[in-house]
Design an enzyme around this catalytic site. Sequence first.
Site, PDB file in Angstrom:
ATOM      1  N   PHE A  23       0.852  -1.180   0.000  1.00 13.46           N
ATOM      2  CA  PHE A  23       0.000   0.000   0.000  1.00 13.46           C
ATOM      3  C   PHE A  23       0.899   1.245   0.000  1.00 13.46           C
ATOM      4  O   PHE A  23       1.838   1.347   0.792  1.00 13.46           O
ATOM      5  CB  PHE A  23      -0.947   0.012   1.209  1.00 13.46           C
ATOM      6  CG  PHE A  23      -1.978   1.089   1.086  1.00 13.46           C
ATOM      7  CD1 PHE A  23      -3.030   0.964   0.192  1.00 13.46           C
ATOM      8  CD2 PHE A  23      -1.883   2.256   1.829  1.00 13.46           C
ATOM      9  CE1 PHE A  23      -3.971   1.981   0.035  1.00 13.46           C
ATOM     10  CE2 PHE A  23      -2.821   3.273   1.688  1.00 13.46           C
ATOM     11  CZ  PHE A  23      -3.868   3.133   0.791  1.00 13.46           C
TER      12      PHE A  23
ATOM     13  N   ASP B 179       2.105  -4.884   8.422  1.00 17.66           N
ATOM     14  CA  ASP B 179       0.914  -4.047   8.292  1.00 17.66           C
ATOM     15  C   ASP B 179      -0.307  -4.968   8.243  1.00 17.66           C
ATOM     16  O   ASP B 179      -0.407  -5.817   7.355  1.00 17.66           O
ATOM     17  CB  ASP B 179       1.029  -3.195   7.018  1.00 17.66           C
ATOM     18  CG  ASP B 179      -0.150  -2.244   6.831  1.00 17.66           C
ATOM     19  OD1 ASP B 179      -1.240  -2.509   7.394  1.00 17.66           O
ATOM     20  OD2 ASP B 179       0.008  -1.250   6.112  1.00 17.66           O
TER      21      ASP B 179
ATOM     22  N   TYR C  42     -10.663   0.990  10.739  1.00 16.19           N
ATOM     23  CA  TYR C  42     -11.898   1.392  10.036  1.00 16.19           C
ATOM     24  C   TYR C  42     -12.354   0.396   8.982  1.00 16.19           C
ATOM     25  O   TYR C  42     -13.361   0.629   8.328  1.00 16.19           O
ATOM     26  CB  TYR C  42     -11.810   2.810   9.460  1.00 16.19           C
ATOM     27  CG  TYR C  42     -10.662   3.163   8.546  1.00 16.19           C
ATOM     28  CD1 TYR C  42     -10.637   2.744   7.228  1.00 16.19           C
ATOM     29  CD2 TYR C  42      -9.633   3.971   9.002  1.00 16.19           C
ATOM     30  CE1 TYR C  42      -9.594   3.113   6.396  1.00 16.19           C
ATOM     31  CE2 TYR C  42      -8.580   4.345   8.175  1.00 16.19           C
ATOM     32  CZ  TYR C  42      -8.562   3.913   6.876  1.00 16.19           C
ATOM     33  OH  TYR C  42      -7.538   4.290   6.046  1.00 16.19           O
ATOM     34  N   LYS C  43     -11.620  -0.686   8.828  1.00 14.70           N
ATOM     35  CA  LYS C  43     -12.051  -1.718   7.872  1.00 14.70           C
ATOM     36  C   LYS C  43     -12.813  -2.802   8.644  1.00 14.70           C
ATOM     37  O   LYS C  43     -13.949  -2.586   9.055  1.00 14.70           O
ATOM     38  CB  LYS C  43     -10.831  -2.262   7.135  1.00 14.70           C
ATOM     39  CG  LYS C  43     -10.084  -1.185   6.329  1.00 14.70           C
ATOM     40  CD  LYS C  43      -8.849  -1.762   5.648  1.00 14.70           C
ATOM     41  CE  LYS C  43      -8.000  -0.682   5.012  1.00 14.70           C
ATOM     42  NZ  LYS C  43      -8.616  -0.087   3.807  1.00 14.70           N
TER      43      LYS C  43
ATOM     44  N   ARG D 271     -12.774  -5.057  -6.474  1.00 17.18           N
ATOM     45  CA  ARG D 271     -12.580  -5.836  -5.238  1.00 17.18           C
ATOM     46  C   ARG D 271     -13.939  -6.091  -4.596  1.00 17.18           C
ATOM     47  O   ARG D 271     -14.755  -5.176  -4.459  1.00 17.18           O
ATOM     48  CB  ARG D 271     -11.773  -5.052  -4.198  1.00 17.18           C
ATOM     49  CG  ARG D 271     -10.473  -4.471  -4.610  1.00 17.18           C
ATOM     50  CD  ARG D 271      -9.668  -3.943  -3.411  1.00 17.18           C
ATOM     51  NE  ARG D 271     -10.401  -3.021  -2.541  1.00 17.18           N
ATOM     52  CZ  ARG D 271      -9.858  -2.394  -1.502  1.00 17.18           C
ATOM     53  NH1 ARG D 271      -8.584  -2.605  -1.169  1.00 17.18           N
ATOM     54  NH2 ARG D 271     -10.562  -1.563  -0.771  1.00 17.18           N
TER      55      ARG D 271
END
Lengths: 415, 415
Positions: free
Chosen positions: B128, B200, B225-226, B374
């Site tokens: 990322f 990560d 937040y996921k 996705r």
Amino acid sequence: MNLTDIQELDIIDPFAKHREQFQLPENKVYLDGNSLGIMTKATETRLQNVIQQQWSQDLINSWNDHNWVNLPQTVGEKIAHLIGAEPEQTICCDSISVNLFKALTAALTIVQTQDSERTVVLSTKDNFPTDLYMVQGVAQFLGQHRCQLKLVDESELEQHINSKTALVLATEVNFRTGRRINAKQLVANAHENGALVILDLAHSAGAMPVHLDDWQVDFAVGCTYKYLNGGPGAPAFIYAAKRHHKNMSQPLSGWFGHARPFDFSPEYEPAAGIQQMLTGTPSVLAMSAVDAALDVFKGVSLEKLREKSLQLSDVFHQLLKTHDLDDVLQPIFPEQRSERGSQLSYHYEHAYGLCQALIQRGVVADFRAPNYIRFGFTPLYNSFEDIWQAAEQLRQVLAENEHLDPRWQQRNTVT
Amino acid sequence: MNLTDIQELDIIDPFAKHREQFQLPENKVYLDGNSLGIMTKATETRLQNVIQQQWSQDLINSWNDHNWVNLPQTVGEKIAHLIGAEPEQTICCDSISVNLFKALTAALTIVQTQDSERTVVLSTKDNFPTDLYMVQGVAQFLGQHRCQLKLVDESELEQHINSKTALVLATEVNFRTGRRINAKQLVANAHENGALVILDLAHSAGAMPVHLDDWQVDFAVGCTYKYLNGGPGAPAFIYAAKRHHKNMSQPLSGWFGHARPFDFSPEYEPAAGIQQMLTGTPSVLAMSAVDAALDVFKGVSLEKLREKSLQLSDVFHQLLKTHDLDDVLQPIFPEQRSERGSQLSYHYEHAYGLCQALIQRGVVADFRAPNYIRFGFTPLYNSFEDIWQAAEQLRQVLAENEHLDPRWQQRNTVT
């Protein structure tokens, strides 16, 4: 000065209507807006919308549809109006501490590109500790050959600026004493001596006029949870004067500071302007609260706000005098009005107990170690009658010796 | 596989009851929990309390009375349960980007104290971007003699670890492909070669079992937040293995990381443990939302959660096959179940249009440049019927050519 005189002041107060925009706590006189501001009604409405519609219903689409992605800029520009900054120089993000790190590293790089011998960051012994800690963090990582912290007395700050000084890191209004420095003069002096200035506006923004552009301040940081009423631990802001944008860089180079974050390129390329001060994804709940809270300042004259703030503090101290308490509580704030922030601080042996006893009576002031009591005045929602009540309760606490109650063991408080 | 078979799966789903704890969006099939998780009902209740009582009524006293001051620790320990971390190693604060900066500088210092020749931070080209940007920031800050970023293909990561490698910075589940690396093996290999590992967990935490302690990971960061449903831009977390606490230091030395922050001492002294990773004052609104959201995981078996996640993805891909769409949408996810995260990604020429057309039909998936789509599976709230609906709407969009609508100009999206 009796209660009728005081009530008269509330009647002619140009900000009396603003008080109605706040969700005032019940049965409290709140003189702690210099620590945590009161929530506005608009903030509550906004948060309800974020919770019940934007997050829970619209979910990921809200990044575009409700403009979440631009909140740091939108909020930054609202703050810019309050600190004398032309557009595109102010952005809301992270904490003051993190923003100080960006400002310190960016400013050091600019100065040292010109003159690598300038390594000293000059600050004051009684600056707010996190400001000093962040310089210590930068110094530890860059090494003493790049950064050294030098601490002097606040009154001697200007005379220590010399050819070794890279930066002056100063807070406009001291968190403990409430003393306000002459920022304009400090900047002029620093620039004359080849140094840059980082100004901390934690206790200034929203309480008095600030003129960053006019004063030629280089970088500034500030807090939104005090006089800007953004909510507990709300995101901070950072200002960088436009003249520095081309030459600045800072190492917290997260994806929100990228020129084109949604290209997902593996190479960092900083955004052109103030946006390069962004790092990670901002909290939408926190940012939305600040955004809504700032609308209470629409149309507010900061000069008139400052005048009311000083008047509130004058009245408070006058009432202490009337109660013969100005010898018991020793003022540590400046006599000169122009040198005051929007708080009055007193030294008192039993300051902690006094603070606790006042809270029991519904008057919220603030204790600061080792033995200071701070009364913060927030002219948008504090009435003159608040001040009268606070002084009256203070008189009664002391008369009844409630501040000596053995319950009041010293303990932690938060700024 | 017909709808009845699918509904059968929902009946025996051990997490069917958990779905009721979420404030599900109306008329939506939400397959984007890998970008922004859905709000729980408990989160809404908690936020109402923070807004209407803690902030607006109790104000400054809430720092102690409602334990605001310990939220980073409280939330950190709840996360620790989900990532295989014994207590006192995980704390919630700041963004992933800022936490990466702390982990990178802390880990580099530890390695270089032993061996100053180790200067390479090894990572993958398709990590990322913000992860890579933060290494670039550190490298710029410390200089190439302290830090150099080396990027390799994900499949070749382990073979590039050598005597120059200081750190391996890897994301367990790739944000684009959904490929999951073997973190345990990576750590063993890195340690054998004298390097440390920063992991990560943005796309792992809350979606599958993670065993940081068992795998001997050195530092980790992750997102709330996921799959943790903490809210848009919610604070991230950082993990540092206890064995490193004594030797670590990081330059974002703000007052919340001080051993005794409320002494207001001008000298920084780091707290003894993981608390030294804190910097500034945390947002209480944002932290409270994460704190409440995590309670939905009470009593949840992460092994069973993982099994449901894989089953959801199996069913989805099986349905695409049934619709003869597995040639149209080209899988870029691994065939091996153990190598998958909790999402399936496909390459498709018109991925952006497909994503937009699906949103029009109430199916929320995610586009990633240049042409990937996705589908994220969140086993706590996605039902098997959700999956069936998504596949069915996808079939209809393609049959009707809705994805070719000229309205779908490419534009930005947020992870």
